[in-house]
Design a protein around this motif. Sequence first.
Motif, PDB file in Angstrom:
ATOM      1  N   UNK A 205     -38.036  28.930  35.552  1.00 31.17           N
ATOM      2  CA  UNK A 205     -37.217  29.322  36.698  1.00 31.17           C
ATOM      3  C   UNK A 205     -38.040  29.861  37.867  1.00 31.17           C
ATOM      4  N   UNK A 206     -39.349  29.797  37.763  1.00 29.19           N
ATOM      5  CA  UNK A 206     -40.205  30.203  38.886  1.00 29.19           C
ATOM      6  C   UNK A 206     -39.946  29.260  40.056  1.00 29.19           C
ATOM      7  N   UNK A 207     -39.819  29.748  41.280  1.00 27.42           N
ATOM      8  CA  UNK A 207     -39.607  28.860  42.434  1.00 27.42           C
ATOM      9  C   UNK A 207     -40.658  27.760  42.560  1.00 27.42           C
ATOM     10  N   UNK A 208     -41.886  28.058  42.138  1.00 27.10           N
ATOM     11  CA  UNK A 208     -42.928  27.026  42.199  1.00 27.10           C
ATOM     12  C   UNK A 208     -42.659  25.944  41.158  1.00 27.10           C
ATOM     13  N   UNK A 209     -42.197  26.336  39.972  1.00 28.79           N
ATOM     14  CA  UNK A 209     -41.828  25.344  38.947  1.00 28.79           C
ATOM     15  C   UNK A 209     -40.677  24.471  39.414  1.00 28.79           C
ATOM     16  N   UNK A 210     -39.689  25.088  40.057  1.00 29.33           N
ATOM     17  CA  UNK A 210     -38.535  24.328  40.549  1.00 29.33           C
ATOM     18  C   UNK A 210     -38.957  23.358  41.644  1.00 29.33           C
ATOM     19  N   UNK A 211     -39.861  23.808  42.510  1.00 23.61           N
ATOM     20  CA  UNK A 211     -40.412  22.911  43.547  1.00 23.61           C
ATOM     21  C   UNK A 211     -41.156  21.746  42.907  1.00 23.61           C
ATOM     22  N   UNK A 212     -41.960  22.032  41.872  1.00 27.47           N
ATOM     23  CA  UNK A 212     -42.716  20.971  41.210  1.00 27.47           C
ATOM     24  C   UNK A 212     -41.781  19.947  40.573  1.00 27.47           C
ATOM     25  N   UNK A 213     -40.690  20.412  39.990  1.00 27.52           N
ATOM     26  CA  UNK A 213     -39.701  19.486  39.434  1.00 27.52           C
ATOM     27  C   UNK A 213     -39.107  18.599  40.519  1.00 27.52           C
ATOM     28  N   UNK A 214     -38.843  19.182  41.682  1.00 23.96           N
ATOM     29  CA  UNK A 214     -38.311  18.365  42.784  1.00 23.96           C
ATOM     30  C   UNK A 214     -39.332  17.310  43.201  1.00 23.96           C
ATOM     31  N   UNK A 215     -40.602  17.675  43.213  1.00 25.46           N
ATOM     32  CA  UNK A 215     -41.644  16.711  43.578  1.00 25.46           C
ATOM     33  C   UNK A 215     -41.757  15.599  42.532  1.00 25.46           C
ATOM     34  N   UNK A 216     -41.624  15.945  41.266  1.00 21.28           N
ATOM     35  CA  UNK A 216     -41.677  14.929  40.210  1.00 21.28           C
ATOM     36  C   UNK A 216     -40.561  13.899  40.364  1.00 21.28           C
ATOM     37  N   UNK A 217     -39.430  14.328  40.936  1.00 14.32           N
ATOM     38  CA  UNK A 217     -38.285  13.428  41.114  1.00 14.32           C
ATOM     39  C   UNK A 217     -38.384  12.564  42.370  1.00 14.32           C
ATOM     40  N   UNK A 218     -39.324  12.891  43.254  1.00 12.46           N
ATOM     41  CA  UNK A 218     -39.434  12.143  44.506  1.00 12.46           C
ATOM     42  C   UNK A 218     -39.817  10.683  44.260  1.00 12.46           C
TER      43      UNK A 218
END
Length: 230
Positions: A205-218
């Motif tokens: 739930x770290x904001x950086x982890x959530x950002x990384x997940x969004x990048x993986x979906x790009x």
Amino acid sequence: MTIMLYELAGRDAARPFSPHCWKTVMSLAHKGLEFERSAVPFTGVPEVENRFGKTVPVLRDGDKVISDSFDIALYLEETYPDRPTLFGGEGGVALSRFMEAWSASQIHTTIGGRLLLDIHAMLEPQDQAYFRESREARFGRPLEDVVEAGAERIREFGAKLEPLRLMLKRQPFIGGEGPLFADYIVFGAFQWARVCSAEELLEPDDPVSLWFDRCLDLHAGIGRSVAAAA
């Protein structure tokens, strides 16, 4: 003519792991360009494009050959201006220069030593010999000692990300509402760790982890095309 990307891989050519090559993969996908990928082992890098350079990524686009992920991004931006922008103008180039320096000094130096044995295990024997010799010369001690020392740095890793964390609490990407090359710079470092090691660097739930997940979906999930290390 097909764009060709030469990228670093180990024994399994389907698991490219270089953070710098991943920046270029994401840049090409961002631009919506079709490209082929050629996996290159460490000992094969000097032979790429008739000894064009000492490192990958190397990109061939027609009769143009470019190395270095940042230079490739600048080339793509200039050559394909009608495609989605990687920088959003001169300010985005300056932002990306800063993120490149910040990522290298804060992220790569923290996690890089920790990944050495994981990377070594991914390589063919001839590349293992090269990797061990070159990295032990660089660090001045055995790989095992570097990895052990890296455990303390990993414990400090979360604190180093606080500026990024605070930013990502206010916007979904480093580039704002959508990603820019600045995002791909940092993404490359986290993808490097994800592909090479099963060690969890951050809480889910770290904001950086959530950002990384969004990048993986790009870009149709191109980042997820390589599974995380198990």
